[in-house]
Design a protein around this motif. Structure first.
Motif, PDB file in Angstrom:
ATOM      1  N   THR A  25       0.623  -1.135  -0.052  1.00  0.00           N
ATOM      2  CA  THR A  25       0.099  -0.106  -0.005  1.00  0.00           C
ATOM      3  C   THR A  25       0.964   1.244  -0.079  1.00  0.00           C
ATOM      4  OG1 THR A  25      -0.023  -0.211   2.391  1.00  0.00           O
ATOM      5  CG2 THR A  25      -1.839  -1.038   1.220  1.00  0.00           C
ATOM      6  N   TYR A  52       2.565   2.316  -2.228  1.00  0.00           N
ATOM      7  CA  TYR A  52       2.643   2.707  -3.805  1.00  0.00           C
ATOM      8  C   TYR A  52       1.126   3.091  -4.289  1.00  0.00           C
ATOM      9  CZ  TYR A  52       7.461   1.394  -3.952  1.00  0.00           C
ATOM     10  OH  TYR A  52       8.708   1.105  -3.975  1.00  0.00           O
ATOM     11  N   PRO A  53       1.096   4.149  -4.882  1.00  0.00           N
ATOM     12  CA  PRO A  53      -0.386   4.281  -5.407  1.00  0.00           C
ATOM     13  C   PRO A  53      -0.844   3.406  -6.444  1.00  0.00           C
ATOM     14  CG  PRO A  53       1.127   5.926  -6.255  1.00  0.00           C
ATOM     15  CD  PRO A  53       2.102   5.016  -5.233  1.00  0.00           C
ATOM     16  N   ARG A  91       3.078  -1.656  -6.815  1.00  0.00           N
ATOM     17  CA  ARG A  91       2.221  -2.004  -5.689  1.00  0.00           C
ATOM     18  C   ARG A  91       1.998  -3.426  -5.289  1.00  0.00           C
ATOM     19  NH1 ARG A  91      -1.943   1.385  -3.398  1.00  0.00           N
ATOM     20  NH2 ARG A  91      -3.456   0.500  -2.165  1.00  0.00           N
TER      21      ARG A  91
END
Length: 956
Positions: free
Chosen positions: A344, A346-347, A354
């Motif tokens: 989480t 990373y977008p 992600r």
């Protein structure tokens, strides 16, 4: 006899329906089982309990009451930092009037601070400065290299620093990092609340160590230096000091003209030095050793989180906190394995970061669609592949097993093998469906059954050979992966055909099954079979030569990237404070030795050994019970009776106090009286050495701290410690020693990894070679057929050895995957080559026909799986990243071996052996005796006839 897929149940339904119903029924049950899956990555549990090194370590931990510990430090910490004691109280709580512990953390059993250790030494009449020195490299560090400038250097401090950094990089090739000078931590007090008046100093407080005075003794300095893998006693450190002290700046002396300077009239005084001194100072930073309780040992992640929370509560910023030790690495490894699936941090638009594993799976799905050129067919193939993996992984918790860093490779292996078999069946179905959709499923299964059964069972036997390994994760992998191969076979021969029969794809176009380019490729290989075979053999042999540099690695910390928090914390601790990994030397005095030497003499002998051990360049510091006793000088030969009596009284008093402490458990971690007889074995350079500990023997423990982030050869370290200890003990009868701890265990595990690799592959090679010999009816033919199967492993692992890259336990397992893929392709190609020869084709024509049948499936499988696995490269956990890249390389190598090397061999000597073998079979069949009913026996070639008929119809 009707095929399974042609049969009907009493209600007229196809049996395929019941296969799909069973798959659907089992799914929710297995989902519930998967929720109970657990991870276990404790390297110390890899070896079996009866392994000699495991037995020594288990006995050692039980005897001295040793539990898992983690080291904790923070930026700017020192002996005068009050937060150390506050953190101890936060973790341990405080005992009430009845001695019951109140507060604290249930995950923590004991906390050891350097202040407590120094105070204990001072209580035994050791000077505070000496006590601080004895803890150096254990719980007290020397920190960074401190630089003191001259007046001339302070006037141009920035230029001096730039010149020093630049020269260090140019002359020594080292990157220096400059840090501010050490400043003692000062607590900010709210003045508005006032201060309580100080109480009168009691007698006990007067005996307390003045830690502020110890820290104040650190000489003043202007800045600090640090560099990668910094060690105070290293040769590079001496060179950096010499370089710094040699820095000088020409200065124009008043009254000296520029012309005179140009004529070289500078004097020594006109070139003042810029740096006055460079030194390391004991006292900062400090480390706190935290011993975990049984609860903490069962949940390392929760224990580490509890320590971090307590540290923040006492005023230590989390970003300045540094943790090290096996519990920390284990918790971080489990967390990073989870983050590989879903991170989480990373977008969502950076989906490739992600969730690396999901992204890899999506790429595989996309490639499957492109390769099979049918959405429905691709969906069915992928459904079967992932369903097989789902069922196989569910077997682990169902049988009480746990996932580990080795077993985590199994899902990928089974996905690859099932995808390979499914794509072969899908291609056979496309060929058969082009002729007759009604019988396509039955024909496809008939064509796939023999090679798929042989490939799956052979791979399962090869994987089962890993069960001979002494390492429990490897044994688990061999067991569950071989079970998975059987499940994969059932899904390929029954699951996929059942789905195809209930939900058939559209018949393929003629262009989709056009294999003329594969025929052309086969003809080229046949014409140049000698050149291709020799070239492949040369590449194979040259690559295998690299195995002379083959090395194994079992350090879990090496699975993390350099940028990870755990690596940065380990580097801080080892560069500024102490080694992370402990290695223990246990000195044993039998009853005869105890009578010959009094207690104080034994203390001094242990001290002598400890000093000898501490001289090793890779050991940051050591500690034993002798460090808590003042140095005792031996009596002179001409000592008076009074001196002897006084000395005897002192010896008896010392022994009494230590034995009392032994009863209440205070010194149990350093001294133990054997309560039973134990016989143990330990490996040395001269073979196995037997060590017998008798009941009543006195055992002294010396703990040394060793760095884990270096390339130190643990075998060399263990040998050096044995030699250092033996050099002192050889003159004292009745004494012996053991070297134990995590490092000898790592060394034994490394040896076990290598043994497993050799033994399991030797067994797998033998089993698969025998299968090939039986299949080809030729011993020489079976051995030659193994060359393409071994080539991927020999080339890839040989090149790794050429590049001096160590093989870890996860890397070792990938070889099993490569073997499975190579064997799968080999058996499919051999099957169709034999059919071509039986139909009267030449070797070249049979090779071209076999490649036409198998080439597309092998290419599609390798491309889809290889490229999708390569997508794992960005994973932060190096275990996953290396696995993806290495698997991609092995799959590519296996593909090239199966579509280039093997066809070249079939067009050459291997094909001749097969032709000769088939000719003998035909002659034996023709000369077969007549049965009693008057019918002559015929060779069993029903499947081959059906396949040849299918092939002729396709060509038509």
């Amino acid at each position: 006899m009707a095929s399974f897929f042609e049969k009907r149940d009493p209600w007229g339904h196809s049996l395929s329906l019941w296969v799909v119903v069973l798959m659907v029924f089992v799914t929710p049950l297995l989902f519930g089982v998967l929720r109970e899956i657990r991870q276990e990555n404790n390297v110390e549990n890899w070896l079996p309990p009866d392994d000699p090194q495991s037995k020594v370590l288990s006995w050692h931990r039980h005897s001295f009451g040793i539990e898992d510990r983690l080291l904790l430090s923070w930026d700017g910490s020192s002996l005068s930092d009050l937060r150390a004691e506050r953190l101890k109280l936060a973790l341990m709580g405080t005992p009430d009037a009845e001695g019951v512990r109140r507060g604290g953390s249930p995950y923590i059993k004991e906390v050891f601070t350097p202040q407590d250790a120094i105070q204990k030494m001072v209580d035994y009449h050791i000077e505070p400065e000496e006590a601080q020195e004895r803890l150096k490299g254990v719980l007290v560090g020397t920190g960074m290299l401190k630089v003191q400038l001259t007046d001339a250097g302070r006037k141009r401090q920035e230029q001096t620093i730039q010149e020093l950094v630049s020269k260090a990089k140019q002359e020594l090739g080292v990157e220096l990092t400059v840090k501010p000078a050490f400043k003692e931590w000062v607590e900010i007090v709210d003045e508005t609340q006032g201060r309580e008046p100080a109480d009168a100093v009691t007698e006990d407080e007067a005996d307390q160590v003045d830690f502020e005075a110890l820290v104040a003794a650190i000489p003043t300095h202007d800045f600090q230096l640090i560099w990668p893998r910094m060690q105070p006693g290293a040769e590079l450190t001496k060179q950096i000091k010499q370089l710094a002290l040699s820095l000088k700046r020409p200065e124009i002396v008043p009254g000296t003209s520029v012309a005179e300077k140009q004529e070289g009239n500078d004097t020594a005084e006109s070139q003042p030095t810029l740096i006055k001194d460079c030194f390391f100072a004991v006292g900062t930073p400090i480390a706190i050793a935290v011993e975990l309780s049984d609860t903490g040992d069962a949940d390392h992640a929760a224990a580490v989180a509890a320590v971090k929370t307590a540290a923040v509560e006492v005023g230590i910023p989390e970003e300045s906190l540094h943790l090290g030790g096996r519990p920390v690495a284990g918790a971080a490894l489990n967390e990073m394995v989870k983050e590989s699936s879903w991170n989480t941090a990373y977008p969502i638009w950076q989906f490739h970061r992600r969730s690396v594993t999901l992204f890899s799976g999506l790429i595989g799905i996309l490639l499957a669609f492109l390769m099979l050129k049918s959405v429905r067919l691709a969906c069915l193939v992928l459904l079967v592949s992932y369903y097989t993996t789902f069922v196989a992984v569910s077997v682990v918790p169902l049988t009480g097993g746990t996932m580990n860093m080795v077993l985590v490779v199994m899902p990928t292996l089974l996905t690859v093998l099932t995808l390979s078999g499914s794509i072969h069946v899908a291609n056979y179905w496309k060929h058969a469906a082009h002729v007759d959709m009604k019988t396509a499923v039955t024909k496809a299964v008939e064509m796939a059954r023999a090679p798929c059964v042989m490939a799956s069972l052979t791979t399962a036997i090869g994987l089962a050979s890993l069960m001979t390994s002494p390492l429990s994760p490897v044994r688990d992998f061999g067991l569950y992966a071989s079970i998975g191969c059987v499940i994969s076979l059932l899904m390929v021969l029954y699951g996929l055909p059942a789905l195809l029969q209930l939900w058939p794809a559209k018949p393929p176009k003629a262009s989709e099954i056009d294999v003329r380019h594969w025929h052309k490729f086969g003809e080229i290989l046949s014409h140049h079979q000698m050149l291709v075979s020799v070239s492949c053999l040369i590449i194979f042999v040259v690559s295998c030569y690299g195995f002379k540099w083959f090395r194994t690695e079992t350090k879990v910390i090496r699975y993390f990237p350099d940028s990870s928090r755990v690596i940065q914390d380990y580097l801080f601790l080892e560069e500024n404070l102490s080694g992370i990994t402990p290695v223990d030397t246990v000195i044993c005095f039998d009853e005869a030795a105890q009578k010959k030497m009094n207690f104080v003499e034994r203390v001094e002998l242990v001290r002598q050994i400890e000093h000898k051990i501490a001289e090793h360049p890779e050991i940051s510091g050591s500690i034993s019970l002798a460090d808590f006793r003042p140095v005792s000088e031996p009596l002179p030969p001409d000592a008076s009776t009074f001196q002897k009596l006084r000395n005897a009284k002192r010896v008896n008093e010392t022994e009494r106090r230590v034995k009392e402490s032994l009863q209440d458990g205070t010194v149990k971690s350093f001294l133990f009286i054997a309560d039973n007889t134990v016989e143990m074995e330990q490996e040395t350079d001269h073979g196995t050495r037997s060590v017998v500990v008798e009941k009543g023997d006195e055992l002294w423990r010396i703990t040394a701290q060793v760095a884990i982030m270096t390339d130190l050869d643990y075998a060399d370290l263990t040998r050096d410690l044995n030699q250092a200890t033996q050099s002192v003990l050889r003159d004292h009868a009745g004494t012996t020693h053991l070297v134990t701890g995590t490092i000898p265990l790592f060394l034994r595990t490394q040896q076990a990894v290598l043994e497993s690799l050799i033994k399991s592959f030797g067994l797998a090679f033998a089993v698969i070679a025998v299968v090939m010999m039986i299949l080809l009816r030729s011993t020489l033919g079976g051995l030659i057929t193994m060359l393409p199967n071994l080539m991927p492993i020999g080339v890839v692992f040989g090149l790794l050895s050429w590049m001096r890259i160590s093989v870890d336990i996860g890397t070792m397992i990938t070889a099993s995957v490569a073997l499975g893929i190579a064997v799968d392709g080999t058996l499919h190609l051999l099957t169709w080559f034999k059919i071509g020869i039986q139909e009267g084709k030449t070797k070249g024509e049979a090779v071209a026909a076999a490649l036409g049948h198998c080439g597309p499936a092998m290419w599609q499988t390798s491309a889809a799986v290889g490229i999708s696995l390569a997508m794992l490269y960005p994973a932060e956990l190096l275990l996953v990243s290396r696995f993806g890249v290495l698997m991609c390389a092995l799959i590519v190598a296996a593909l090239l071996a199966d579509i280039i090397f093997l066809p070249a061999l079939l067009a050459g000597p291997l094909g001749s052996l097969i032709v000769s073998s088939l000719k003998k079979e035909r002659e034996q069949a023709e000369n077969a005796p007549v049965l009693q009913d008057g019918k002559e026996t015929k060779p069993h070639l029903s499947h081959a006839v059906k396949r040849s008929q299918s092939e002729r119809s396709l060509e038509t």
